[in-house]
Design a protein around this motif. Structure first.
Motif, PDB file in Angstrom:
ATOM      1  N   PHE A  80       4.341  -2.573 -10.256  1.00 13.89           N
ATOM      2  CA  PHE A  80       3.677  -2.757  -8.978  1.00 13.89           C
ATOM      3  C   PHE A  80       2.181  -2.547  -9.153  1.00 13.89           C
ATOM      4  N   CYS A  82      -1.748  -2.810  -7.007  1.00 20.02           N
ATOM      5  CA  CYS A  82      -2.535  -2.975  -5.782  1.00 20.02           C
ATOM      6  C   CYS A  82      -4.004  -2.932  -6.185  1.00 20.02           C
ATOM      7  N   SER A  88       0.460   0.776  -4.541  1.00 17.01           N
ATOM      8  CA  SER A  88       1.510   0.345  -5.472  1.00 17.01           C
ATOM      9  C   SER A  88       2.416   1.508  -5.858  1.00 17.01           C
ATOM     10  N   ASN A 105       4.152   1.919 -11.903  1.00 12.44           N
ATOM     11  CA  ASN A 105       2.911   1.724 -11.171  1.00 12.44           C
ATOM     12  C   ASN A 105       1.816   1.345 -12.156  1.00 12.44           C
TER      13      ASN A 105
END
Length: 136
Positions: A80, A82, A88, A105
Protein backbone atom coordinates in the motif's frame (compact mmCIF):
# COMPACT_ATOMS: atom_id res chain seq x y z
CA UNK A 1 1.91 -5.56 12.73
CA UNK A 2 2.33 -4.18 9.22
CA UNK A 3 5.90 -4.00 7.95
CA UNK A 4 7.23 -0.76 6.45
CA UNK A 5 9.07 -1.58 3.23
CA UNK A 6 11.32 0.92 1.42
CA UNK A 7 10.15 1.89 -2.08
CA UNK A 8 13.15 0.24 -3.79
CA UNK A 9 12.46 -3.04 -1.99
CA UNK A 10 8.78 -2.75 -2.95
CA UNK A 11 9.79 -2.26 -6.58
CA UNK A 12 11.99 -5.37 -6.49
CA UNK A 13 9.14 -7.40 -4.96
CA UNK A 14 6.72 -6.16 -7.63
CA UNK A 15 9.10 -7.27 -10.37
CA UNK A 16 10.03 -10.64 -8.80
CA UNK A 17 6.88 -11.91 -7.08
CA UNK A 18 3.83 -12.71 -9.27
CA UNK A 19 1.61 -12.33 -6.18
CA UNK A 20 2.92 -8.82 -5.36
CA UNK A 21 0.54 -5.97 -6.16
CA UNK A 22 0.66 -2.22 -5.50
CA UNK A 23 -2.41 -0.38 -4.24
CA UNK A 24 -2.27 3.42 -4.32
CA UNK A 25 -4.69 4.69 -1.66
CA UNK A 26 -4.41 8.41 -2.40
CA UNK A 27 -7.32 10.40 -3.81
CA UNK A 28 -8.21 10.79 -7.47
CA UNK A 29 -7.05 14.42 -7.27
CA UNK A 30 -3.58 13.27 -6.17
CA UNK A 31 -3.40 10.62 -8.91
CA UNK A 32 -4.33 13.20 -11.53
CA UNK A 33 -2.15 16.10 -10.37
CA UNK A 34 0.84 14.45 -8.66
CA UNK A 35 1.24 11.26 -10.71
CA UNK A 36 1.15 7.51 -10.11
CA UNK A 37 3.71 4.70 -9.97
CA UNK A 38 4.32 3.19 -13.41
CA UNK A 39 4.51 -0.61 -13.20
CA UNK A 40 4.77 -1.33 -16.93
CA UNK A 41 8.32 -2.73 -16.58
CA UNK A 42 6.99 -5.13 -13.92
CA UNK A 43 4.14 -6.11 -16.30
CA UNK A 44 1.58 -4.93 -13.73
CA UNK A 45 -0.79 -2.07 -13.13
CA UNK A 46 -1.13 -0.11 -9.93
CA UNK A 47 -4.55 -0.55 -8.33
CA UNK A 48 -6.06 2.88 -7.61
CA UNK A 49 -8.32 2.46 -4.57
CA UNK A 50 -8.76 5.54 -2.38
CA UNK A 51 -8.61 5.16 1.40
CA UNK A 52 -10.40 8.50 1.76
CA UNK A 53 -12.82 10.13 -0.68
CA UNK A 54 -12.13 13.65 -1.89
CA UNK A 55 -13.27 16.33 -1.05
CA UNK A 56 -14.87 15.22 2.22
CA UNK A 57 -11.86 13.01 3.09
CA UNK A 58 -14.25 10.55 4.70
CA UNK A 59 -12.96 6.99 4.91
CA UNK A 60 -13.91 4.99 1.84
CA UNK A 61 -16.59 2.70 3.31
CA UNK A 62 -16.19 0.34 0.34
CA UNK A 63 -12.41 0.04 0.65
CA UNK A 64 -12.28 -3.64 1.59
CA UNK A 65 -14.86 -4.52 -1.07
CA UNK A 66 -12.87 -2.49 -3.61
CA UNK A 67 -9.81 -4.64 -2.87
CA UNK A 68 -11.77 -7.79 -3.65
CA UNK A 69 -13.34 -6.22 -6.75
CA UNK A 70 -9.79 -5.41 -7.96
CA UNK A 71 -9.03 -9.14 -7.90
CA UNK A 72 -6.90 -9.15 -4.77
CA UNK A 73 -7.09 -12.28 -2.62
CA UNK A 74 -5.64 -13.69 0.59
CA UNK A 75 -2.74 -15.00 -1.54
CA UNK A 76 -1.88 -11.52 -2.82
CA UNK A 77 1.12 -9.71 -1.37
CA UNK A 78 -0.29 -6.21 -1.24
CA UNK A 79 1.93 -3.14 -0.95
CA UNK A 80 0.00 0.00 0.00
CA UNK A 81 1.27 3.45 -0.95
CA UNK A 82 0.03 6.98 -0.28
CA UNK A 83 1.72 10.39 -0.23
CA UNK A 84 3.95 9.85 2.80
CA UNK A 85 3.09 6.49 4.35
CA UNK A 86 0.42 7.37 6.93
CA UNK A 87 -2.83 6.66 5.06
CA UNK A 88 -1.32 3.58 3.47
CA UNK A 89 -0.45 2.19 6.91
CA UNK A 90 -4.08 2.64 8.03
CA UNK A 91 -5.27 1.02 4.79
CA UNK A 92 -2.88 -1.91 5.21
CA UNK A 93 -4.08 -2.47 8.78
CA UNK A 94 -7.71 -2.44 7.61
CA UNK A 95 -6.88 -4.88 4.81
CA UNK A 96 -5.18 -7.24 7.25
CA UNK A 97 -8.24 -7.09 9.53
CA UNK A 98 -10.42 -7.88 6.48
CA UNK A 99 -8.56 -11.13 5.75
CA UNK A 100 -5.59 -10.10 3.62
CA UNK A 101 -2.64 -11.53 5.58
CA UNK A 102 0.24 -10.40 3.32
CA UNK A 103 0.13 -6.60 3.53
CA UNK A 104 2.96 -4.09 3.55
CA UNK A 105 3.26 -0.32 3.84
CA UNK A 106 5.52 1.53 1.39
CA UNK A 107 7.72 3.60 3.71
CA UNK A 108 7.74 7.33 2.88
CA UNK A 109 5.04 6.78 0.24
CA UNK A 110 5.03 8.32 -3.21
CA UNK A 111 6.40 11.75 -2.29
CA UNK A 112 7.98 11.37 1.15
CA UNK A 113 8.32 14.08 3.79
CA UNK A 114 8.76 17.77 3.08
CA UNK A 115 12.30 19.04 2.49
CA UNK A 116 13.91 22.22 3.84
CA UNK A 117 11.94 24.25 1.27
CA UNK A 118 8.63 22.60 2.26
CA UNK A 119 8.46 20.58 -0.98
CA UNK A 120 7.81 16.86 -1.31
CA UNK A 121 9.31 14.33 -3.69
CA UNK A 122 13.00 15.09 -3.31
CA UNK A 123 14.20 13.56 -0.02
CA UNK A 124 12.49 10.15 0.24
CA UNK A 125 9.73 8.06 -1.26
CA UNK A 126 8.96 6.47 -4.63
CA UNK A 127 9.74 9.58 -6.71
CA UNK A 128 12.90 10.55 -4.81
CA UNK A 129 14.21 6.99 -5.19
CA UNK A 130 13.98 7.39 -8.96
CA UNK A 131 11.39 4.67 -9.45
CA UNK A 132 9.15 4.81 -12.52
CA UNK A 133 6.08 7.00 -12.39
CA UNK A 134 3.91 8.92 -14.78
CA UNK A 135 1.66 11.93 -14.90
CA UNK A 136 -1.95 11.08 -15.72
Amino acid sequence: MVENVPPTQTWEALKANPEAQLVDVRTDVEWNFVGVPDLEVAAKQVRLIPWQVYPSMQRNASFEDNLKQAGLTADSHIYFICRSGARSMAAAQAARAAGFPHVFNVADGFEGPVDADSHRGSTAGWKADGLPWLQR
